[in-house]
Design an enzyme around this catalytic site. Structure first.
Site, PDB file in Angstrom:
ATOM      1  N   LYS A  91       1.719  -2.405   9.510  1.00 42.36           N
ATOM      2  CA  LYS A  91       3.175  -2.009   8.866  1.00 42.36           C
ATOM      3  C   LYS A  91       4.126  -2.871   9.173  1.00 42.36           C
ATOM      4  O   LYS A  91       3.922  -3.316  10.834  1.00 42.36           O
ATOM      5  CB  LYS A  91       2.873  -1.215   9.881  1.00 42.36           C
ATOM      6  CG  LYS A  91       4.326   0.548   9.655  1.00 42.36           C
ATOM      7  CD  LYS A  91       3.683   1.561  10.514  1.00 42.36           C
ATOM      8  CE  LYS A  91       4.529   2.986  10.427  1.00 42.36           C
ATOM      9  NZ  LYS A  91       4.014   3.368  11.927  1.00 42.36           N
ATOM     10  N   SER A 100       8.058   5.377   7.296  1.00 41.94           N
ATOM     11  CA  SER A 100      10.030   5.369   7.893  1.00 41.94           C
ATOM     12  C   SER A 100      10.383   4.474   7.858  1.00 41.94           C
ATOM     13  O   SER A 100      11.719   4.206   7.689  1.00 41.94           O
ATOM     14  CB  SER A 100       9.480   7.145   8.768  1.00 41.94           C
ATOM     15  OG  SER A 100       8.654   6.794   9.241  1.00 41.94           O
ATOM     16  N   TYR A 101       9.605   3.089   8.734  1.00 42.68           N
ATOM     17  CA  TYR A 101       9.970   2.125   9.114  1.00 42.68           C
ATOM     18  C   TYR A 101      10.182   0.817   8.019  1.00 42.68           C
ATOM     19  O   TYR A 101      11.052   0.346   8.664  1.00 42.68           O
ATOM     20  CB  TYR A 101      10.171   2.036  10.702  1.00 42.68           C
ATOM     21  CG  TYR A 101       9.945   3.348  11.496  1.00 42.68           C
ATOM     22  CD1 TYR A 101       8.863   3.780  12.501  1.00 42.68           C
ATOM     23  CD2 TYR A 101      11.478   3.931  11.922  1.00 42.68           C
ATOM     24  CE1 TYR A 101       8.765   5.036  12.737  1.00 42.68           C
ATOM     25  CE2 TYR A 101      11.394   4.827  12.452  1.00 42.68           C
ATOM     26  CZ  TYR A 101       9.975   5.199  13.093  1.00 42.68           C
ATOM     27  OH  TYR A 101      10.065   6.346  13.986  1.00 42.68           O
ATOM     28  N   GLY A 102       9.504   1.389   7.259  1.00 42.81           N
ATOM     29  CA  GLY A 102       9.120  -0.549   6.819  1.00 42.81           C
ATOM     30  C   GLY A 102       8.374  -0.161   5.635  1.00 42.81           C
ATOM     31  O   GLY A 102       7.384   1.217   6.020  1.00 42.81           O
ATOM     32  N   LYS A 103       7.340  -1.155   5.208  1.00 39.65           N
ATOM     33  CA  LYS A 103       6.523  -1.528   3.900  1.00 39.65           C
ATOM     34  C   LYS A 103       5.080  -1.713   4.436  1.00 39.65           C
ATOM     35  O   LYS A 103       5.021  -1.979   5.916  1.00 39.65           O
ATOM     36  CB  LYS A 103       6.765  -2.642   3.199  1.00 39.65           C
ATOM     37  CG  LYS A 103       8.147  -2.311   2.253  1.00 39.65           C
ATOM     38  CD  LYS A 103       7.543  -4.417   1.530  1.00 39.65           C
ATOM     39  CE  LYS A 103       9.002  -4.790   1.253  1.00 39.65           C
ATOM     40  NZ  LYS A 103       9.692  -5.110   1.251  1.00 39.65           N
ATOM     41  N   LEU A 119       0.905  -1.751   0.075  1.00 38.52           N
ATOM     42  CA  LEU A 119       0.052   0.358   0.083  1.00 38.52           C
ATOM     43  C   LEU A 119       0.815   1.958   0.476  1.00 38.52           C
ATOM     44  O   LEU A 119       0.767   2.517  -0.613  1.00 38.52           O
ATOM     45  CB  LEU A 119      -0.999   0.033   1.247  1.00 38.52           C
ATOM     46  CG  LEU A 119      -2.015  -0.724   1.452  1.00 38.52           C
ATOM     47  CD1 LEU A 119      -2.975  -0.873   2.913  1.00 38.52           C
ATOM     48  CD2 LEU A 119      -2.894  -0.544   0.064  1.00 38.52           C
ATOM     49  N   GLY A 120       2.059   0.943   0.486  1.00 34.64           N
ATOM     50  CA  GLY A 120       2.442   2.491   1.043  1.00 34.64           C
ATOM     51  C   GLY A 120       4.169   2.521   1.647  1.00 34.64           C
ATOM     52  O   GLY A 120       4.541   0.457   1.795  1.00 34.64           O
ATOM     53  N   GLU A 121       4.544   2.843   1.672  1.00 34.28           N
ATOM     54  CA  GLU A 121       6.047   2.534   3.063  1.00 34.28           C
ATOM     55  C   GLU A 121       6.234   3.754   3.554  1.00 34.28           C
ATOM     56  O   GLU A 121       6.227   4.946   3.569  1.00 34.28           O
ATOM     57  CB  GLU A 121       7.559   2.688   2.024  1.00 34.28           C
ATOM     58  CG  GLU A 121       7.485   1.529   0.518  1.00 34.28           C
ATOM     59  CD  GLU A 121       8.528   1.496   0.556  1.00 34.28           C
ATOM     60  OE1 GLU A 121      10.002   1.096   1.132  1.00 34.28           O
ATOM     61  OE2 GLU A 121       8.807   0.777  -0.740  1.00 34.28           O
ATOM     62  N   ASP A 129       2.988  16.196  14.496  1.00 36.56           N
ATOM     63  CA  ASP A 129       2.842  15.940  12.785  1.00 36.56           C
ATOM     64  C   ASP A 129       1.981  15.432  12.533  1.00 36.56           C
ATOM     65  O   ASP A 129       1.685  14.732  11.135  1.00 36.56           O
ATOM     66  CB  ASP A 129       4.131  14.824  13.103  1.00 36.56           C
ATOM     67  CG  ASP A 129       4.590  14.215  11.011  1.00 36.56           C
ATOM     68  OD1 ASP A 129       5.157  15.284  10.937  1.00 36.56           O
ATOM     69  OD2 ASP A 129       5.271  13.636  10.425  1.00 36.56           O
TER      70      ASP A 129
END
Lengths: 351, 443
Positions: free
Chosen positions: B116, B97-100, B93-95, B214
């Protein structure tokens, strides 16, 4: 008009009829002391329900909102200790699932199916026009009264079509705690994509219900949920099992090793019923008929001839004439219930 | 036929376009990432490697270094079923900051989920990586609100040193939606709908003493039902229960959304007002398609934010203009509080529907965001014979052509989500490189 008190002491528990809500609610047969009428009391054990408490709340609110002869009626709902109790009229034949389990293992007779179906479609038509989708149409949620009237229950899984004051074209919400209903749900609901689903999803479930009532077995019984999903997505659906659909050889023997009885092989459902199931189980929701369109189907003309459902259900007898009040049983009932409620595992010591 | 087996999972990095076609090579066992369950699956690959050892046994050295032209290396597009516990793996689905982030299907409830996937190896390379994740898990577990993403389950695989955070399924971020439209903005009524949900979610977080730090369109996700979920609590801070106020000392969010007090490098600042500011920047972005503060570099950007001077386009009219000015006040003390935002004229009145809403952009050309787990299940249940004619093979060259074609398509500005446009082989290692700086324009 009888006034049903919101107090457990106004009712005398007679026996336990069964469980529902994955064992987190008990259904008791009880007598309203003042009027002497028999009622059922559904007792939700809120200590065990916890996260699904909103479902109980929704079921009570919705059921009380709906006024329709084919939707279960709640006389009164109240809190007693850790339980939410709901008093409703006695549905003497129990649920259609009970009928299938106890006596009609291979399915109900066709006329009975049609009579039940008519009532269910009336209820669904009402629910849809009131802006709700039922999302759990199945035999277990259809109750039959002593007079043979079918009532739809299980409204805790229903969802509104109207959101923010607007009638939605598609709904996307995936019902919570719906594992027990999965086999009846439509492919578009299960697929959970942006196309969404609408009230036609209930019509697909009606198709599954027809198969369930006719065959006796739950649809996709013994099939893994993921396989059930792919089967539905590629348009494979159950059939009404009779001489036209069960493949047999010259000697009228069933192929393969499946245990289908001769009874099933030799019976024959009408073309109309086959057609009705096929209409409901079409994969494309758009071409599936609505509940009101289905009610105009020629199959329902039969009802005018005055067939009486309880006659068709013989030898099953309605509950009130079956109950021989066993005093020992009643005395034990409370004790049994108290033991069941004890959470024995919580006493385990952790050394 | 070629006789090479290679099951190094790093081979994956060479794989073209994550998830466009999940490629499982029968020769290069590239997709060895998750453990396959439910039997069968891989018989062909095994037979082939057996062939290899047979060759070796014969001892013919010329067979040992077999020359293989790239034309001969074939890849096969195949959906191979993988299960993690009771969950069936789907596509990327996306990436984060720490992984897929991949899609999953709960095989009990049939509910779609997102997962995640965190690799311990990668986490340890990020400063505070492991602690941050542990903190995020603890935090997410304690939160429950319809506008905050919920963590459904956490699984570990000791052997592979992987952690799976199973979350509610979302179809995309507001950032992706904005990027998919020509003017990069929402009609007012749509922005209003999201803003209300954002404030609802934030109010809940703040009531739990959590400062998100954030808030930005990229961290605001939408469910299938169109419900907004505040996500990525990776840099969130929980104010100590006994603290006298919401003072924070550290700001780690995305630069373009940082308030002046952080841009100016203050030692400490009130935390809740940080979220108000970044919500203000987000709202500004929703309704104008631009950012109030920009800069060619992070220094220039922070300099501009630090001054606190910005302009609002003339077409933004008063109640909204006033709200934006209130939320983007330089002095955090003067900046509106969530309660004041709630009472604001613009908040309480829904703008009229003027244009069709911006839709959720398609994922890999699928406008409906269909369950990506389905092809894997279909393959598992129905496609048993590998020799069937419908199996597609690709050579390396064909794949490369396809990649360049897709890249070209993307550069032409076709609707693509932020997430899917990232390349797998450009995997950034440090945390800093991952955080995008949307406010910084390429000079």
């Amino acid at each position: 008009m009888v006034n049903y008190e919101a107090n457990i002491s106004a009712y005398e528990t007679i026996s336990t009829l069964g469980q529902c809500f994955e064992g987190m609610a008990v259904v008791n047969l009880a007598k309203h002391k003042i009027s002497g009428t028999m009622v059922t009391i559904k007792r939700f054990n809120m200590d065990r329900i916890k996260h699904e408490a909103h479902l109980v709340e929704r079921e009570i609110i919705l059921t009380k909102q709906f006024q329709h002869p084919n939707i279960i009626k709640y006389f009164v709902a109240f809190v007693h200790l850790h339980e939410v109790c709901v008093v409703s009229p006695l549905m003497a034949f129990g649920s259609c699932r009970d009928l299938l389990n106890t006596h009609f293992n291979e399915g109900l007779p066709e006329h009975a199916i049609i009579l039940i179906l008519k009532d269910v479609l009336d209820a669904l038509d009402y629910i849809h026009k009131r802006g709700f989708i039922h999302r759990s149409v199945r035999a277990g949620h259809i109750l039959i009264s002593a007079t043979g009237k079918a009532s739809l229950a299980g409204l805790r899984y229903a969802c509104p079509i109207v959101l923010n004051g607007k009638w939605q074209r598609q709904i996307h919400s995936f019902p919570a705690s719906t594992v027990r209903n999965l086999n009846w749900l439509s492919p578009e609901l299960l697929e959970q994509n942006l196309q969404g689903y609408n009230q036609k999803s209930d019509i697909y479930s009606v198709g599954m219900l027809i198969c369930e009532l006719a065959n006796g077995a739950e649809p996709y019984a013994g099939v893994s949920t993921t396989l059930m999903l792919t089967e539905k997505v590629r348009g494979c659906v159950p059939q009404l099992l009779d001489c036209t659909t069960v493949p047999t050889d010259e000697n009228n023997e069933v192929h393969g090793d499946c245990d289908i009885s001769n009874n099933v092989v030799s019976r024959r459902f009408s073309e109309d019923l086959h057609e009705l199931a096929t209409l409901c189980l079409q994969k494309e929701a758009i071409i599936r008929p609505t509940a009101s369109q289905l009610l105009t189907h020629p199959i329902f003309k039969l009802i005018k001839k005055g067939i009486f459902l309880p006659d068709l259900l013989k030898p099953v007898m309605p509950l009130s004439s079956r109950v021989a009040v066993n005093t020992d049983e009643v005395a034990n009932l409370d004790v049994v219930q108290q033991f069941a409620d004890l959470e024995l595992y919580s006493c385990e010591w952790d050394f | 036929m070629c006789n090479i087996t290679n099951s190094d999972s790093d081979e994956q990095e060479l794989n073209p376009e994550p998830g466009e076609v999940e490629l499982t090579n029968r020769v290069f066992d590239v997709n060895s990432e998750e453990f396959p369950v439910l039997g069968d699956l891989d018989e062909d690959a095994h037979t082939w490697s057996n062939n290899l050892s047979d060759d070796l046994d014969v001892g013919n050295i010329s067979n040992f270094f077999h020359r293989v032209s790239s034309e001969q290396v074939i890849y096969q597009a195949k959906k191979r079923l993988k299960m993690i516990g009771k969950y069936v793996m789907g596509d990327l689905l996306g990436e984060g900051s720490y992984g897929k982030v991949k899609e999953m299907l709960d095989s009990d409830t049939l509910c779609r989920r997102a997962v995640k996937i965190l690799k311990q190896r990668k986490l340890r390379r990020i400063p505070n990586g492991v602690q941050n994740v542990e903190r995020e898990i603890k935090l997410l577990k304690s939160l429950k609100h319809k506008n905050v993403i919920s963590l459904v389950d956490v699984l570990f695989n000791e052997e592979k040193q992987k952690m799976y955070l199973i979350m509610e399924f979302c179809v995309g971020s507001l950032q992706g939606m904005l990027e998919s439209t020509p003017y990069k903005k929402f009609p007012l009524y749509q922005a209003h709908g999201y803003f209300i949900q954002l404030i609802d979610g934030l109010e809940y977080l703040h009531s739990k003493r959590v400062v998100h730090k954030d808030i930005k369109p990229g961290n605001l996700l939408l469910t299938l039902e169109g419900e907004l979920k505040i996500s990525d609590l990776g840099v969130a801070e929980t104010i100590d229960f006994f603290a006298i106020d919401d003072t924070c000392v550290q700001g780690q969010g995305s630069p373009a959304f940082q308030p002046p007090e952080i841009a100016n490098g203050l030692d400490s600042f009130p935390g809740f007002k940080v979220d108000v500011w970044s919500s203000g920047v987000s709202l500004y972005n929703f309704v104008t398609g631009e950012y109030p503060f920009e800069g060619d570099s992070i220094y220039k950007l922070f300099e501009n934010i630090g001054k606190g001077e910005f302009t609002i386009p003339d077409y933004i009219e008063d109640p909204l203009r006033d709200l934006l000015l209130g939320m983007l006040r330089k002095d955090p003390e003067e900046r509106l509080s969530l309660q004041q935002i709630r009472q604001h004229m613009w908040f309480s009145r829904r703008p009229p529907v003027t244009a069709p809403p911006v839709p959720i952009p398609p994922l890999r050309n699928d406008e409906f965001h269909c369950m990506t787990v389905l092809p894997y299940l279909f393959d598992h249940y129905y496609d048993t014979s590998d020799t069937a004619n419908n199996v597609e093979y690709f050579t390396e060259r064909e794949l490369n052509e396809e990649i360049t074609k897709r890249e070209a398509e993307q550069n032409n500005g076709s609707a693509q989500t932020n997430q899917s446009s990232k390349r797998r082989w450009k995997k950034p290692i440090s945390c800093i490189a991952v955080r995008k700086i949307p406010g910084c324009k390429q000079s």
